[in-house]
Enzyme design. Sequence first.
Site, PDB file in Angstrom:
ATOM      1  N   VAL A  60       0.801  -1.232   0.000  1.00 27.28           N
ATOM      2  CA  VAL A  60       0.000   0.000   0.000  1.00 27.28           C
ATOM      3  C   VAL A  60       0.829   1.275   0.000  1.00 27.28           C
ATOM      4  O   VAL A  60       0.296   2.350  -0.254  1.00 27.28           O
ATOM      5  CB  VAL A  60      -0.959   0.052   1.217  1.00 27.28           C
ATOM      6  CG1 VAL A  60      -2.052  -0.990   1.096  1.00 27.28           C
ATOM      7  CG2 VAL A  60      -0.193  -0.091   2.519  1.00 27.28           C
ATOM      8  N   TYR A  61       2.109   1.183   0.274  1.00 26.52           N
ATOM      9  CA  TYR A  61       2.914   2.402   0.334  1.00 26.52           C
ATOM     10  C   TYR A  61       2.992   3.049  -1.046  1.00 26.52           C
ATOM     11  O   TYR A  61       3.553   2.475  -1.987  1.00 26.52           O
ATOM     12  CB  TYR A  61       4.325   2.112   0.845  1.00 26.52           C
ATOM     13  CG  TYR A  61       4.402   1.662   2.292  1.00 26.52           C
ATOM     14  CD1 TYR A  61       3.308   1.776   3.152  1.00 26.52           C
ATOM     15  CD2 TYR A  61       5.572   1.124   2.805  1.00 26.52           C
ATOM     16  CE1 TYR A  61       3.387   1.357   4.466  1.00 26.52           C
ATOM     17  CE2 TYR A  61       5.659   0.706   4.128  1.00 26.52           C
ATOM     18  CZ  TYR A  61       4.561   0.827   4.951  1.00 26.52           C
ATOM     19  OH  TYR A  61       4.647   0.408   6.266  1.00 26.52           O
ATOM     20  N   SER A  62       2.411   4.245  -1.131  1.00 21.77           N
ATOM     21  CA  SER A  62       2.371   4.991  -2.396  1.00 21.77           C
ATOM     22  C   SER A  62       1.847   4.122  -3.525  1.00 21.77           C
ATOM     23  O   SER A  62       2.376   4.130  -4.642  1.00 21.77           O
ATOM     24  CB  SER A  62       3.753   5.550  -2.749  1.00 21.77           C
ATOM     25  OG  SER A  62       4.186   6.465  -1.769  1.00 21.77           O
ATOM     26  N   ALA A  63       0.790   3.366  -3.209  1.00 16.22           N
ATOM     27  CA  ALA A  63       0.096   2.534  -4.201  1.00 16.22           C
ATOM     28  C   ALA A  63       1.050   1.621  -4.958  1.00 16.22           C
ATOM     29  O   ALA A  63       0.927   1.425  -6.167  1.00 16.22           O
ATOM     30  CB  ALA A  63      -0.680   3.410  -5.183  1.00 16.22           C
ATOM     31  N   GLY A  64       2.020   1.065  -4.241  1.00 16.16           N
ATOM     32  CA  GLY A  64       2.944   0.112  -4.851  1.00 16.16           C
ATOM     33  C   GLY A  64       4.247   0.697  -5.345  1.00 16.16           C
ATOM     34  O   GLY A  64       5.189  -0.042  -5.632  1.00 16.16           O
TER      35      GLY A  64
END
Length: 328
Positions: A60-64
């Site tokens: 989920v960090y920065s949408a991958g």
Amino acid sequence: MEYVNLGRTGLKVSRICLGCMTYGDPKRGPHQWTLPETEARPFIARAIEVGINFFDTANVYSAGSSEEILGRALRDLVPREQVVVATKVHGQMRPDPNGHGLSRKAIFAEIDASLQRLGMDYVDLYQIHRFDPETPIEETLEALNDVVRAGKARYIGASSMHAWQFCKALYLSRLNGWARFVSMQNHLNLLYREEEREMLALCLEEGIGVIPWSPLGRGRLTRPWSETPVTHRAETDQFGKTLYRGQEDTERAIVDAVGQVAEARGVSRAQVALAWVLTRRAVTAPIVGASKMQHLEDAVAAAALALTKEEIAALEAPYRPRAIAGFA
């Protein structure tokens, strides 16, 4: 840099883990304070230079894009077998009903997606980011076991949850002969010590490696109480604002104690606060984020800073019990 076993495994990790939530495309995901790839790569390179071999990220960090940035940097900088890469699964990655959580379907989809973004055949540590009350824990554990048996993850870990939930998961894994959690990534620092009540003792008893997140209390422990946040992240961190509230007098006293020890030692507040986390017997490697190079230097220095019993007592004295935070 010192290297220790992660729990009862034979896996050797550095005493400091570089957290990669800070690195990601600011245009992807909710966090506009993340560092894009050109700015992030020097931190990963420096971490390797100082002996850090342990890197933590999440789908989920920065949408991958955090996984993408970390994967590309490691491929260019170091042989894959020389680093320990951890990522996580649980959060919302797609808007459809199965685009989040810890169902068998979600886990199988997300491990493949993470490996593709990382550009790797496997991750060393695959962690459930939170507990999923909507999925039977047996389903989650069996799916994770299959991920390990397929060679897509070497080990599995968990993150913030109640000790009874973690204990149940360990019991069910043993009962069924499934791959067992080897690590717990939980919320632990001088401002939040509720994990000392049950979770740390459980991890010691069961041989679980502890890799705390937010060991510096979202930066609150690194500056005088009177100073306002100096970073865009600190100013806009809505999740962080839910972690520390309702105990301003206690928190101020803790922050002041950190400052007094730091001044007497002639070191930074960050070094003192992080060195305290490392005094907890259960702790393997705190996860440290770095948006300035000094953050990395302080983390490395903290690993070598030995606090006295008197200093530890002074740092701990102001603490008062508080509500559970960080499980959501």
